[in-house]
Design a protein around this motif. Structure first.
Motif, PDB file in Angstrom:
ATOM      1  N   ALA A 191      28.277  30.068   4.328  1.00  0.00           N
ATOM      2  CA  ALA A 191      28.748  31.669   4.060  1.00  0.00           C
ATOM      3  C   ALA A 191      27.410  32.324   5.685  1.00  0.00           C
ATOM      4  O   ALA A 191      28.731  32.860   6.150  1.00  0.00           O
ATOM      5  N   LEU A 192      26.556  32.319   5.252  1.00  0.00           N
ATOM      6  CA  LEU A 192      25.598  32.953   6.466  1.00  0.00           C
ATOM      7  C   LEU A 192      25.886  32.599   7.877  1.00  0.00           C
ATOM      8  O   LEU A 192      25.469  33.227   8.695  1.00  0.00           O
ATOM      9  N   PHE A 193      26.269  31.375   8.069  1.00  0.00           N
ATOM     10  CA  PHE A 193      25.745  30.768   9.106  1.00  0.00           C
ATOM     11  C   PHE A 193      27.160  31.413   9.581  1.00  0.00           C
ATOM     12  O   PHE A 193      27.632  30.845  10.537  1.00  0.00           O
ATOM     13  N   LEU A 194      28.287  31.211   9.127  1.00  0.00           N
ATOM     14  CA  LEU A 194      29.559  31.458   9.076  1.00  0.00           C
ATOM     15  C   LEU A 194      29.440  33.447   9.805  1.00  0.00           C
ATOM     16  O   LEU A 194      30.736  33.635  10.471  1.00  0.00           O
ATOM     17  N   ILE A 195      28.999  33.800   8.902  1.00  0.00           N
ATOM     18  CA  ILE A 195      28.730  35.028   8.906  1.00  0.00           C
ATOM     19  C   ILE A 195      28.063  35.898  10.609  1.00  0.00           C
ATOM     20  O   ILE A 195      28.771  36.669  11.470  1.00  0.00           O
ATOM     21  N   ALA A 196      27.057  34.905  10.257  1.00  0.00           N
ATOM     22  CA  ALA A 196      26.296  34.859  11.939  1.00  0.00           C
ATOM     23  C   ALA A 196      27.244  34.380  13.109  1.00  0.00           C
ATOM     24  O   ALA A 196      27.517  35.080  14.049  1.00  0.00           O
ATOM     25  N   LEU A 197      28.386  33.611  12.656  1.00  0.00           N
ATOM     26  CA  LEU A 197      29.000  33.807  13.889  1.00  0.00           C
ATOM     27  C   LEU A 197      30.269  34.606  14.016  1.00  0.00           C
ATOM     28  O   LEU A 197      30.624  34.654  15.239  1.00  0.00           O
ATOM     29  N   LEU A 198      30.919  34.675  12.726  1.00  0.00           N
ATOM     30  CA  LEU A 198      31.958  35.743  12.961  1.00  0.00           C
ATOM     31  C   LEU A 198      31.403  37.535  12.968  1.00  0.00           C
ATOM     32  O   LEU A 198      32.570  38.365  13.745  1.00  0.00           O
TER      33      LEU A 198
END
Length: 359
Positions: free
Chosen positions: A38-45
């Protein structure tokens, strides 16, 4: 002498603490892995979410960002399922040809006087080829709940980014504020650059593999291109699998061993040129890790979290080293484990004013 003993003791305690943390992450992987993703995807989004929030209500912007994420995920999974599904059906239709290849190999080994040839013929069959594909399909089917949890974390996390930034700014320890703010910003930027370059290189690899397969008359050329594109997101392990499967198919498709060797060498040349020459020059400092650390992080997180750890292992290590680089006590670790060509000049060190106000 006493100081040396104290340093050795601190190092020992640190290693024990690291071992305990890794063991906890392995045991509680169902808890930590979704948070990491989730943190990885938040960084992307987050950049998209921030831009959308500038000209529409936050909840509407969140819905649009979530829709982009879900559509991207569905498209990616559909490509993987289509590619591997087509290959699996081809293998099932041509199962007799694979069994014939194994029989010829076993007969050749018998002619060479190798005693294990009969054992090979009895136990090594086409089921060994279908096993990994079936395992991959099962893994996809059993991780639906995992991705649902990740999606919930992403939605909640995007809603709390602004509030978390304000909380960090209000902390009394200014060095901690600097590390968290600068570390988070640079981690997000590096992860986004890493994924952008990885996507571009995956597209290039898939296109080159497709063209190469068409030129050599290898069946399922489009499928091999799609598989090479998808697996290229997994460093080292993905390209190896994307090279191995077409080579196995070539062994039953072509009578000449020279053709098989040419296909194996050609695919490896494509992977080597794109992965070892083109990609590093485009990514720049996005990865900032030595190749040894990259490979170690892949195997470490694969051991801890399985397939999900294989994909996210490198971004996790990028994040850890980036935060380490922004604190004076741990910056040495980022320099030591960083790329041999990276001198750490892009790291913003705490200013004397911030250090003097450390509480």
């Amino acid at each position: 002498m006493r100081m040396a003993r104290a340093r050795i003791l601190d190092a020992g305690i640190g290693l024990i603490g690291l071992a305990v943390v890794l063991a906890a992450m392995s045991i509680a992987s169902s808890v930590f892995a979704p948070v990491a993703f989730a943190l990885f995807l938040i960084a992307l989004l987050w950049p998209l979410q921030k831009q959308l929030q500038a000209w529409m209500p936050r909840l509407l912007a969140l819905a649009a960002s979530t829709l982009v994420l879900v559509a991207t995920f569905v498209a990616f999974v559909s490509l993987i399922a289509w590619g591997f599904g087509r290959v699996a059906r081809w293998v099932i239709v041509n199962v007799g040809r694979f069994q014939g290849l194994y029989d010829r190999m076993a007969a050749w080994l018998e002619e060479q006087g190798i005693a294990v040839a009969s054992l090979w013929a009895d136990h090594f069959n086409v089921g060994w080829l279908l096993g990994p594909m079936q395992k991959l399909t099962s893994q996809v089917n059993t991780t639906l709940s995992f991705w649902v949890v990740v999606l919930v974390y992403v939605i909640l996390g995007l809603l709390e980014v602004d509030g978390t930034a304000r909380k960090i700014e209000a902390l009394p320890n200014r060095t901690a504020v600097h590390v968290l703010k600068e570390g988070s910003a640079q981690t997000g930027a590096r992860i986004r650059r890493y994924m952008a370059v990885r996507t571009l290189m995956s597209l290039l690899t898939g296109a080159l593999v497709w063209i190469f397969a068409v030129a050599f008359g290898l069946p399922l050329a489009r499928e091999w291109g799609v598989i090479a594109f998808a697996l290229n997101y997994i460093p080292f392990i993905g390209p190896f699998i994307a090279t191995l499967f077409p080579t196995l198919l070539a062994m039953v498709e072509f009578e000449s061993w020279q053709a098989v060797v040419a296909i194996f060498v050609g695919l490896n040349v494509i992977q080597a040129v794109v992965g070892s020459y083109v990609e590093p020059r485009l990514s720049g400092t996005a990865l900032s890790m030595s190749p040894f650390v990259v490979l170690f992080s892949i195997f470490l997180w694969t051991f801890l979290w399985g397939l999900s750890g294989t994909f996210i292992g490198v971004p996790i290590t990028v994040a850890v080293l980036t935060f380490c680089a922004h604190h004076p006590d741990t910056r040495w670790l980022a320099v030591l484990l960083g790329s041999p060509d990276d001198k750490g000049t892009d790291v913003i060190e705490p200013t004397p004013r911030l250090e003097s106000r450390t509480g």
